[in-house]
Design a protein around this motif. Structure first.
Motif, PDB file in Angstrom:
ATOM      1  N   ILE A 117     -11.681  15.163  -5.215  1.00 49.11           N
ATOM      2  CA  ILE A 117     -11.326  16.122  -4.219  1.00 49.11           C
ATOM      3  C   ILE A 117     -10.118  15.815  -3.657  1.00 49.11           C
ATOM      4  CG2 ILE A 117     -12.065  17.107  -1.894  1.00 49.11           C
ATOM      5  CD1 ILE A 117     -14.883  16.533  -2.691  1.00 49.11           C
ATOM      6  N   ASP A 118      -9.230  17.178  -3.526  1.00 54.71           N
ATOM      7  CA  ASP A 118      -8.116  16.751  -2.944  1.00 54.71           C
ATOM      8  C   ASP A 118      -7.854  18.377  -2.310  1.00 54.71           C
ATOM      9  OD1 ASP A 118      -5.544  14.744  -3.206  1.00 54.71           O
ATOM     10  OD2 ASP A 118      -4.963  16.349  -2.135  1.00 54.71           O
ATOM     11  N   LEU A 119      -7.096  18.312  -1.197  1.00 55.72           N
ATOM     12  CA  LEU A 119      -6.523  19.434  -0.405  1.00 55.72           C
ATOM     13  C   LEU A 119      -5.335  20.133  -1.112  1.00 55.72           C
ATOM     14  CD1 LEU A 119      -7.101  21.405   2.020  1.00 55.72           C
ATOM     15  CD2 LEU A 119      -5.611  19.640   3.396  1.00 55.72           C
ATOM     16  N   LEU A 164       1.667  14.733   3.300  1.00 56.70           N
ATOM     17  CA  LEU A 164       0.067  15.031   3.271  1.00 56.70           C
ATOM     18  C   LEU A 164      -0.686  13.800   2.765  1.00 56.70           C
ATOM     19  CD1 LEU A 164      -2.259  17.096   3.839  1.00 56.70           C
ATOM     20  CD2 LEU A 164      -2.038  17.619   1.265  1.00 56.70           C
ATOM     21  N   ALA A 165      -0.045  13.079   2.008  1.00 59.29           N
ATOM     22  CA  ALA A 165      -0.793  12.061   1.369  1.00 59.29           C
ATOM     23  C   ALA A 165      -0.548  10.631   2.092  1.00 59.29           C
ATOM     24  CB  ALA A 165      -0.192  11.608  -0.226  1.00 59.29           C
ATOM     25  N   LEU A 166       0.176  10.651   3.126  1.00 52.25           N
ATOM     26  CA  LEU A 166       0.742   9.183   3.728  1.00 52.25           C
ATOM     27  C   LEU A 166       0.245   9.421   5.225  1.00 52.25           C
ATOM     28  CD1 LEU A 166       4.306   9.328   2.262  1.00 52.25           C
ATOM     29  CD2 LEU A 166       2.445   8.004   1.622  1.00 52.25           C
ATOM     30  N   GLY A 215       0.724  -1.193   0.102  1.00 51.70           N
ATOM     31  CA  GLY A 215      -0.158   0.026   0.142  1.00 51.70           C
ATOM     32  C   GLY A 215       0.679   1.237   0.023  1.00 51.70           C
ATOM     33  N   GLN A 216       0.461   2.229   0.977  1.00 52.73           N
ATOM     34  CA  GLN A 216       1.216   3.540   0.931  1.00 52.73           C
ATOM     35  C   GLN A 216       2.709   3.296   1.203  1.00 52.73           C
ATOM     36  OE1 GLN A 216      -1.469   6.122   3.099  1.00 52.73           O
ATOM     37  NE2 GLN A 216      -3.169   5.727   1.681  1.00 52.73           N
ATOM     38  N   HIS A 217       2.901   2.291   2.288  1.00 56.46           N
ATOM     39  CA  HIS A 217       4.274   2.263   2.673  1.00 56.46           C
ATOM     40  C   HIS A 217       5.283   2.077   1.442  1.00 56.46           C
ATOM     41  CE1 HIS A 217       3.672   1.684   6.926  1.00 56.46           C
ATOM     42  NE2 HIS A 217       2.258   1.378   6.653  1.00 56.46           N
ATOM     43  N   LEU A 219     -12.347  10.842  -2.643  1.00 53.28           N
ATOM     44  CA  LEU A 219     -11.720  11.941  -1.793  1.00 53.28           C
ATOM     45  C   LEU A 219     -10.082  11.652  -1.715  1.00 53.28           C
ATOM     46  CD1 LEU A 219     -14.955  11.016  -0.151  1.00 53.28           C
ATOM     47  CD2 LEU A 219     -14.315  13.262   0.111  1.00 53.28           C
ATOM     48  N   GLY A 220      -9.524  12.756  -1.731  1.00 52.12           N
ATOM     49  CA  GLY A 220      -8.249  12.554  -1.833  1.00 52.12           C
ATOM     50  C   GLY A 220      -7.722  12.032  -2.955  1.00 52.12           C
ATOM     51  N   THR A 221      -7.977  12.783  -4.139  1.00 50.71           N
ATOM     52  CA  THR A 221      -7.898  11.810  -5.432  1.00 50.71           C
ATOM     53  C   THR A 221      -6.357  11.835  -5.902  1.00 50.71           C
ATOM     54  OG1 THR A 221      -8.784  12.012  -7.714  1.00 50.71           O
ATOM     55  CG2 THR A 221      -8.028  13.896  -6.956  1.00 50.71           C
ATOM     56  N   SER A 260     -12.476   6.191  -1.096  1.00 55.76           N
ATOM     57  CA  SER A 260     -11.128   7.022  -0.770  1.00 55.76           C
ATOM     58  C   SER A 260     -10.075   6.042  -0.380  1.00 55.76           C
ATOM     59  CB  SER A 260     -11.464   7.743   0.522  1.00 55.76           C
ATOM     60  OG  SER A 260     -10.268   8.711   0.562  1.00 55.76           O
ATOM     61  N   ASN A 261      -9.004   6.667  -0.882  1.00 54.86           N
ATOM     62  CA  ASN A 261      -7.661   5.945  -0.328  1.00 54.86           C
ATOM     63  C   ASN A 261      -7.141   7.215   0.687  1.00 54.86           C
ATOM     64  OD1 ASN A 261      -5.195   4.665   0.103  1.00 54.86           O
ATOM     65  ND2 ASN A 261      -4.348   5.152  -2.356  1.00 54.86           N
ATOM     66  N   PRO A 262      -7.395   7.294   1.717  1.00 56.04           N
ATOM     67  CA  PRO A 262      -6.860   8.470   2.324  1.00 56.04           C
ATOM     68  C   PRO A 262      -5.385   8.108   2.851  1.00 56.04           C
ATOM     69  CG  PRO A 262      -8.110   7.394   3.984  1.00 56.04           C
ATOM     70  CD  PRO A 262      -8.408   6.581   2.419  1.00 56.04           C
ATOM     71  N   SER A 318     -11.122  20.397   1.595  1.00 57.75           N
ATOM     72  CA  SER A 318     -11.048  19.238   2.589  1.00 57.75           C
ATOM     73  C   SER A 318     -11.950  18.241   2.598  1.00 57.75           C
ATOM     74  CB  SER A 318     -10.705  20.011   4.007  1.00 57.75           C
ATOM     75  OG  SER A 318     -10.232  19.002   4.960  1.00 57.75           O
ATOM     76  N   TRP A 319     -11.551  16.973   2.464  1.00 63.05           N
ATOM     77  CA  TRP A 319     -12.484  15.911   2.510  1.00 63.05           C
ATOM     78  C   TRP A 319     -13.910  16.204   1.912  1.00 63.05           C
ATOM     79  CZ3 TRP A 319      -9.316  12.635   1.980  1.00 63.05           C
ATOM     80  CH2 TRP A 319      -8.090  12.432   2.893  1.00 63.05           C
ATOM     81  N   PHE A 320     -15.056  15.999   2.682  1.00 69.25           N
ATOM     82  CA  PHE A 320     -16.446  16.289   2.030  1.00 69.25           C
ATOM     83  C   PHE A 320     -17.093  17.564   2.247  1.00 69.25           C
ATOM     84  CE2 PHE A 320     -18.068  15.379   6.129  1.00 69.25           C
ATOM     85  CZ  PHE A 320     -17.177  14.442   6.764  1.00 69.25           C
TER      86      PHE A 320
END
Ligand SMILES: C[S@@+](CC[C@H](N)C(=O)[O-])C[C@H]1O[C@@H](n2cnc3c(N)ncnc32)[C@H](O)[C@@H]1O
Lengths: 487, 369
Positions: free
Chosen positions: B224-226, B294-296, A367-369, B200-202, B270-272, B253-255
């Motif tokens: 959506i993405d911040l 921010l993505a992790l 995954g993200q790791h 969300l968090g594309t 989402s894959n937040p 931010s999110w929804f």
């Protein structure tokens, strides 16, 4: 002047056979027109008319070529299935013949001496062509083919045929392909006969230009028919398909992995030489050298037809560069070849729920790791235990799709082998070759020689063979096994 | 919770801002060291065109390229398994394959390099980057552990080739499966197929585009993405696949940007960020040193955003609507399901945990009651 006109017609592309003939018949009046028939042109007057008519019938249906000289007898015989069936049951008896009754079989029987191509002797050319046609027929398993065609036409006639569209599709495809072969041969026979008629005609007319051009045309045909001999070797149901070639190292560690790598390289270079597309689907490298196993996809017409001749174990004898004691080693690499059937002609319907799909060579949390460019996928077909893997695509999705395609063709091949065992009637025995069979030996020490153990064909320039010049091995094997099989 | 998440948000935004700043200084776009400069950006959307889309304005002879390739190969070989041993990074076999792909992307016509035609060493090849640039790029790959996908500016994901660059998460192979999950769902439900979906968090827009391609004619996606870079890159990718009428990319931010669609969303995906903050330091170099935090970073237990999104799913989805979240693994999946069954027990049913191809419990899906 007449010969000038003729020459013009003559120089046109192959379709000109018809137009040429038409112009001849216009100029000289055709033999089949009894009122004005000039018997001078032919040594034999009593040309059997029914012969010609049947031939007309044949050619209309089978090759689309129609003899202008027989125009008068141009009765309609469309292509309805009934007629088709009739056609197949009757055509065995019918052979095109020259104005004086000479058939291809008769030419073969005459055993005219076959001289070198450079000798401009029409009888020699004709004889060579007739021999080639006979060989082609043999390779196409002519008698079996006719029976099969008749059977297929019979099935195609059944009113409930399309109730099972998959089966119907299969039948029509096979019918189409066999028809193509039949047309090819019929066309060749007819072409030969027409050339001979032309030559005789020219002789009668003492038109030397025409005669020499006709002989040239015959020579051309002699050369092209030689190529068709080769093509006839690849008349198996799946021969025209693309294929996968898989090489696996035998026991013996690094030396045999290196050998497997060399064999795979030989096929890559062979395929590139032939203009095929090559992609590595799956590759498991040896730790030090070579490969443990690898699968490549070879894309192009007849890739399977040729490559299937390579199935079996390949043996190498040399002083191993990986042996510090410089001893001579013998190692093996096994080769398997699988045809890639077109969509719609698969023999096995894969059930998603029968599959286990795994990412391999993945460790850690994922995954993200993880940043990975390796998204290798292995698919196992649980009921059969057959697996397929792919890791050379750039996305997991594509790796999965490629692995699925490999799996599909392996399952198809397995199913075909099963069916072939069940009805051994019309099958290609070549594919049955188990890949444990030793087929070829490559000796690099103490002498250099590559020898095919099936045909005894051998080459001492081992480098060129390992660089992919294996066509001669393939052709000699195909010729041998084909011609033996059909004895 | 509200307060803490707000705090986290603002702290992340700070991190984010500083990283962006950093990036614009540190990250020199793969440029032409040759004087013939190329207009890199036909669209203003994306300043970093993926290598394979750049015009082939450079040349090199086959033998020069081969010399470069040998150098690059040797550099890759020298790595052996040291990256793997230290942080599960790529070994030299994988690096060799990346090298081939780099060349594939850099060449206008990659074919002739495959064959060994010894005779035509001086045939001239058209390249999309100068050999000097390729040299720099490959050194960055090995010495700086710069991710291969940033080197070539793209990631192959499903059947898509997505533009990516520093500041945007490189979509992961695991995430591809979300599209299959959505596909299975909409195949059985025409209403969802024609409905409104949100990603969300594309990031690069991967999930949104994957879904956009399988929805029906009236199906729509809001992505959506911040991160402003993510919004830029996602828009570029959406345009490249000509899906701008189907997918709209919004910054926020999110929804939050979705309030008007409350209770009307058909699918919520989402894959937040889900990595626990404490793990960030030990990440594989390609990830930890180069991808946007921010993505992790998913907060202390990695669950902050996931839990926040659960609320969002309950709020936004219409009855019968579908959600799918990616998680860090079994623990997070179990926790999420438990959380939903207790806190949102009257909101969701049909909760499922689905593994990825490596056998790790990766996704949680469910249906809004
Ligand atoms: C793990 S990445 C996923 C990117 C993309 N969906 C994918 O799967 O490749 C998480 C994304 O969430 C975005 N993100 C982080 N915090 C966010 C917030 N408060 N609102 C919206 N997006 C946020 C990040 O910028 C990042 O693009």
């Amino acid at each position: 002047m007449s010969s000038n006109i003729l020459r013009k017609a003559y120089n046109k592309r192959p379709s000109s056979i018809i137009s040429r003939y038409q112009s001849i018949s216009k100029l000289f009046l055709s033999s089949s027109n009894p009122q004005i028939q000039s018997t001078d042109f032919y040594s034999s007057i009593d040309k059997p008319q029914h012969h010609a008519s049947k031939f007309e019938f044949l050619s209309k249906n089978a090759s689309g070529v129609s003899l202008a000289s027989n125009k008068r007898l141009n009765f309609s015989c469309g292509c309805s299935l009934n007629n088709t069936r009739l056609l197949f049951s009757t055509q065995a008896a019918v052979q095109p013949s020259t104005a004086d009754g000479l058939t291809v079989d008769a030419i073969v029987a005459n055993q005219w001496t076959i001289l070198d191509e450079s000798e401009s002797d029409w009888k020699s050319h004709a004889s060579a062509i007739a021999q080639s046609i006979r060989l082609i027929k043999k390779r196409l398993q002519w008698e079996k083919l006719k029976v099969r065609l008749e059977m297929l036409s019979f099935q195609l006639e059944k009113p409930d045929l399309w109730d099972d569209p998959v089966h119907a599709g299969k039948i029509s495809r096979e019918h189409g392909s066999l028809m193509g072969k039949m047309k090819l041969v019929n066309g060749l026979e007819q072409e030969l006969i027409e050339h001979i008629d032309m030559i005789k005609l020219a002789r009668e007319e003492e038109d030397h230009d025409l005669e020499s051009e006709s002989v040239k045309a015959l020579l051309k045909m002699r050369q092209s028919v030689k190529e068709k001999e080769l093509e006839a070797l690849l008349a198996g149901e799946h021969d025209s398909c693309s294929c996968y070639i898989e090489v696996q190292a035998g026991a013996g560690g690094t030396e045999s992995m290196d050998w497997a790598g060399m064999v795979m390289q030989m096929y890559k270079m062979w395929a590139e030489r032939r203009g095929y597309g090559v992609t590595v689907v799956d590759e498991m490298r040896g730790e030090i050298a070579g490969i443990k196993r690898a699968t490549i996809k070879v894309d192009g017409e007849y890739a399977y037809g040729y490559a299937k001749a390579e199935v079996g174990a390949h043996r190498l004898v040399r002083i191993s560069p990986f042996d510090a004691a410089k001893r001579r080693h013998t190692s093996f690499a096994a080769v398997a070849v699988t045809p890639i059937l077109g969509d719609g002609s698969h023999h096995v319907q894969i059930n998603e729920s029968d599959l286990r799909i795994e990412r391999y060579r993945s460790g850690g949390a994922g995954g993200q790791h993880a940043n990975v460019t390796d998204s290798a996928v292995r698919i196992t077909h649980i009921p059969t235990g057959i697996t397929a893997a792919c890791q050379n695509e750039r996305s997991q999705h594509q790796n999965k799709a490629s692995a699925m395609a490999v799996l599909q063709s392996r399952l198809d091949q397995r199913e075909m082998a099963r069916q072939a065992q069940m009805n051994s009637q019309y099958t290609q025995s070549l594919t049955d070759n188990s890949w444990g069979n030793q087929i070829r030996s490559y000796v690099l020490h103490p002498y250099r020689m590559v020898k095919d153990l099936r045909t005894n064909f051998e080459v001492s320039d081992t480098d060129s063979v390992l660089e992919g010049e294996i066509d001669d091995f393939i052709l000699s094997f195909l010729t041998d096994s084909m011609d033996k099989e059909n004895e | 919770m509200n307060l803490s998440s707000l705090a986290r948000l603002s702290s992340l935004s700070t991190v984010f801002a500083s990283r962006t700043l950093n990036r614009s200084i540190a990250f020199k776009p793969i440029s032409c060291s040759s004087s013939v400069s190329v207009p890199h950006a036909p669209t203003s959307l994306n300043p970093n065109l993926p290598l394979f889309l750049r015009p082939p304005t450079f040349t090199a002879t086959l033998s020069d390229l081969q010399k470069w390739q040998n150098w690059a190969k040797n550099l890759a070989s020298s790595i052996g398994s040291s990256f793997t041993d230290s942080d599960n990074g790529p070994d030299s076999e994988i690096l060799h394959r990346e090298l081939n792909w780099l060349i594939e992307d850099a060449l206008q016509n990659p074919k002739p390099l495959l064959t060994r035609n010894d005779s035509d060493h001086d045939i001239v090849l058209q390249l999309r980057a100068d050999l000097g640039d390729l040299y720099t790029l490959w050194k960055q790959r090995i010495e700086k552990r710069r991710p291969f996908q940033y080197i070539v500016g793209c990631e192959h994901w499903r059947d898509l080739v997505l533009s990516v660059e520093e500041g945007v998460l490189i979509p992961r192979p695991e995430t591809e499966l979300i599209i299959d999950l959505v596909d299975d769902t909409i195949k059985q439900n025409e209403e969802l197929k024609e409905g409104l979906w949100v990603d969300l968090g594309t990031g690069s827009g991967a999930i949104a585009i994957g879904i956009g391609k399988i929805l029906g004619d009236s199906g729509r996606v809001i992505a959506i993405d911040l991160s402003p870079i993510a919004v830029q890159v996602a828009s570029f990718n959406v345009n490249r696949y000509n899906l701008q009428d189907k997918i709209s990319v919004k910054q926020g931010s999110w929804f939050e940007p979705l309030i008007e669609f409350e209770g009307r969303v058909a699918g919520f995906v989402s894959n937040p960020p889900y990595i626990p903050s404490g793990h960030i330091k030990g990440l594989q170099a390609e990830v930890g040193r180069h991808e946007p935090i921010l993505a992790l970073d998913g907060g202390e237990d990695g669950m902050s955003d996931l839990l926040h999104l659960c609320k969002g799913a309950a709020l936004m989805l219409k009855p019968g609507g579908f959600f799918a979240f990616e998680t860090n693994g079994e623990d997070q999946c179990l926790f999420l399901v438990d959380h939903m069954e207790t806190i949102h027990h009257d909101s969701f049913h049909n909760l499922k945990i689905i593994p990825d191809f490596a056998g790790i419990q990766r996704f949680v899906t469910g249906i809004r009651i």
